[in-house]
Design an enzyme around this catalytic site. Sequence first.
Site, PDB file in Angstrom:
ATOM      1  N   ASN A   1       0.832  -1.202   0.000  1.00 44.70           N
ATOM      2  CA  ASN A   1       0.000   0.000   0.000  1.00 44.70           C
ATOM      3  C   ASN A   1       0.870   1.257   0.000  1.00 44.70           C
ATOM      4  O   ASN A   1       1.929   1.312   0.624  1.00 44.70           O
ATOM      5  CB  ASN A   1      -1.027   0.004   1.125  1.00 44.70           C
ATOM      6  CG  ASN A   1      -0.467  -0.269   2.512  1.00 44.70           C
ATOM      7  OD1 ASN A   1       0.571  -0.888   2.662  1.00 44.70           O
ATOM      8  ND2 ASN A   1      -1.179   0.196   3.525  1.00 44.70           N
TER       9      ASN A   1
ATOM     10  N   GLU B   1       0.293   5.244   0.585  1.00 45.18           N
ATOM     11  CA  GLU B   1      -0.687   6.234   1.040  1.00 45.18           C
ATOM     12  C   GLU B   1      -0.394   7.613   0.479  1.00 45.18           C
ATOM     13  O   GLU B   1       0.637   7.851  -0.167  1.00 45.18           O
ATOM     14  CB  GLU B   1      -0.715   6.226   2.579  1.00 45.18           C
ATOM     15  CG  GLU B   1      -1.198   4.875   3.090  1.00 45.18           C
ATOM     16  CD  GLU B   1      -1.402   4.820   4.588  1.00 45.18           C
ATOM     17  OE1 GLU B   1      -0.860   5.666   5.324  1.00 45.18           O
ATOM     18  OE2 GLU B   1      -2.124   3.886   5.016  1.00 45.18           O
ATOM     19  N   ASN B   2      -1.352   8.517   0.733  1.00 43.40           N
ATOM     20  CA  ASN B   2      -1.267   9.864   0.185  1.00 43.40           C
ATOM     21  C   ASN B   2      -1.831  10.843   1.211  1.00 43.40           C
ATOM     22  O   ASN B   2      -2.798  10.514   1.911  1.00 43.40           O
ATOM     23  CB  ASN B   2      -2.081   9.924  -1.120  1.00 43.40           C
ATOM     24  CG  ASN B   2      -1.783  11.165  -1.921  1.00 43.40           C
ATOM     25  OD1 ASN B   2      -2.202  12.266  -1.572  1.00 43.40           O
ATOM     26  ND2 ASN B   2      -1.043  10.995  -3.000  1.00 43.40           N
TER      27      ASN B   2
ATOM     28  N   TYR C   1      -6.057  11.493   1.604  1.00 40.60           N
ATOM     29  CA  TYR C   1      -6.274  10.076   1.939  1.00 40.60           C
ATOM     30  C   TYR C   1      -6.898   9.213   0.842  1.00 40.60           C
ATOM     31  O   TYR C   1      -6.460   8.084   0.620  1.00 40.60           O
ATOM     32  CB  TYR C   1      -7.120   9.945   3.213  1.00 40.60           C
ATOM     33  CG  TYR C   1      -6.489  10.467   4.480  1.00 40.60           C
ATOM     34  CD1 TYR C   1      -5.173  10.943   4.515  1.00 40.60           C
ATOM     35  CD2 TYR C   1      -7.211  10.492   5.664  1.00 40.60           C
ATOM     36  CE1 TYR C   1      -4.619  11.433   5.680  1.00 40.60           C
ATOM     37  CE2 TYR C   1      -6.649  10.978   6.845  1.00 40.60           C
ATOM     38  CZ  TYR C   1      -5.353  11.444   6.844  1.00 40.60           C
ATOM     39  OH  TYR C   1      -4.802  11.922   7.999  1.00 40.60           O
TER      40      TYR C   1
ATOM     41  N   CYS D   1      -4.132   0.705  -2.478  1.00 42.54           N
ATOM     42  CA  CYS D   1      -4.041  -0.514  -1.655  1.00 42.54           C
ATOM     43  C   CYS D   1      -3.000  -1.471  -2.241  1.00 42.54           C
ATOM     44  O   CYS D   1      -2.688  -1.426  -3.442  1.00 42.54           O
ATOM     45  CB  CYS D   1      -5.382  -1.225  -1.615  1.00 42.54           C
ATOM     46  SG  CYS D   1      -6.602  -0.471  -0.541  1.00 42.54           S
TER      47      CYS D   1
ATOM     48  N   GLU E   1      -3.279  -4.655  -2.870  1.00 44.97           N
ATOM     49  CA  GLU E   1      -3.820  -5.544  -3.907  1.00 44.97           C
ATOM     50  C   GLU E   1      -3.907  -4.810  -5.245  1.00 44.97           C
ATOM     51  O   GLU E   1      -3.564  -5.369  -6.293  1.00 44.97           O
ATOM     52  CB  GLU E   1      -5.229  -6.036  -3.536  1.00 44.97           C
ATOM     53  CG  GLU E   1      -5.311  -6.808  -2.240  1.00 44.97           C
ATOM     54  CD  GLU E   1      -5.583  -5.897  -1.041  1.00 44.97           C
ATOM     55  OE1 GLU E   1      -4.971  -4.814  -0.958  1.00 44.97           O
ATOM     56  OE2 GLU E   1      -6.379  -6.290  -0.190  1.00 44.97           O
TER      57      GLU E   1
ATOM     58  N   CYS F   1     -10.985  -3.139  -3.907  1.00 42.98           N
ATOM     59  CA  CYS F   1      -9.995  -4.116  -4.381  1.00 42.98           C
ATOM     60  C   CYS F   1     -10.671  -5.402  -4.853  1.00 42.98           C
ATOM     61  O   CYS F   1     -10.209  -6.033  -5.805  1.00 42.98           O
ATOM     62  CB  CYS F   1      -8.974  -4.420  -3.289  1.00 42.98           C
ATOM     63  SG  CYS F   1      -7.762  -3.094  -3.113  1.00 42.98           S
TER      64      CYS F   1
HETATM   65  N1  THU Z   1      -5.232  -1.532   2.842  1.00 41.53           N
HETATM   66  C1  THU Z   1      -4.714  -2.311   1.847  1.00 41.53           C
HETATM   67  O1  THU Z   1      -3.694  -1.975   1.234  1.00 41.53           O
HETATM   68  N2  THU Z   1      -5.353  -3.468   1.545  1.00 41.53           N
HETATM   69  C2  THU Z   1      -6.382  -3.988   2.267  1.00 41.53           C
HETATM   70  O2  THU Z   1      -6.819  -5.080   1.979  1.00 41.53           O
HETATM   71  C3  THU Z   1      -6.946  -3.227   3.394  1.00 41.53           C
HETATM   72  C4  THU Z   1      -6.454  -1.840   3.543  1.00 41.53           C
HETATM   73  C5  THU Z   1      -4.507  -0.309   3.215  1.00 41.53           C
HETATM   74  C6  THU Z   1      -5.104   0.998   2.803  1.00 41.53           C
HETATM   75  C7  THU Z   1      -4.483   1.940   3.820  1.00 41.53           C
HETATM   76  O3  THU Z   1      -3.197   2.325   3.368  1.00 41.53           O
HETATM   77  C8  THU Z   1      -4.319   1.098   5.049  1.00 41.53           C
HETATM   78  O4  THU Z   1      -4.386  -0.256   4.617  1.00 41.53           O
HETATM   79  C9  THU Z   1      -5.357   1.348   6.114  1.00 41.53           C
HETATM   80  O5  THU Z   1      -6.631   1.268   5.585  1.00 41.53           O
END
Ligand code: THU
Length: 136
Positions: free
Chosen positions: A43, A45-46, A49, A54, A56, A93
């Site tokens: 993942n 982030e930014n 938000y 993600c 996946e 996702c």
């Molecule tokens: N996140 C994922 O990358 N995949 C998931 O299956 C659940 C959530 C990330 C998004 C964000 O960066 C952090 O987890 C918290 O939500």
Amino acid sequence: MTTPEELLERAADVATRAYVPYSSFRVGAAAVDSDGNVHTGANVENAAYPATICAEANAVTTAAALGVRKIDAIAVVHLDGDLGDLCTPCGNCRQILKEFGVETVIMRNPDGSPHTVTLEQLLPMAFGPEAFDAER
Ligand code: THU
């Protein structure tokens, strides 16, 4: 053939490189395509938000950019938070996984063993590419 355990290991490895300054919740994904190649993503982030990517989505879109059009299975692992919880893919996702024909989603149990479900279980009655005659 890549085993579920190997896929979980690849997912856990890429998760260590997640960019998570806001949630501190590292997630990794490892997708195996129909040729047996593995594609990983974490993942990212930014500060705005919703622009977060993600793990996946990162793994699947990275594979797609290499020309992959069919992904058989994906493993998803988180390294933070309550490790007793499975890291189940978010709704957005699940739809991305549907697009590339993912059949199997592998999560990690607290004891490290694979917890395998079908995408059909996670996203029943899904809308997908079958609805179109699109060239893929
Ligand atoms: N996140 C994922 O990358 N995949 C998931 O299956 C659940 C959530 C990330 C998004 C964000 O960066 C952090 O987890 C918290 O939500």
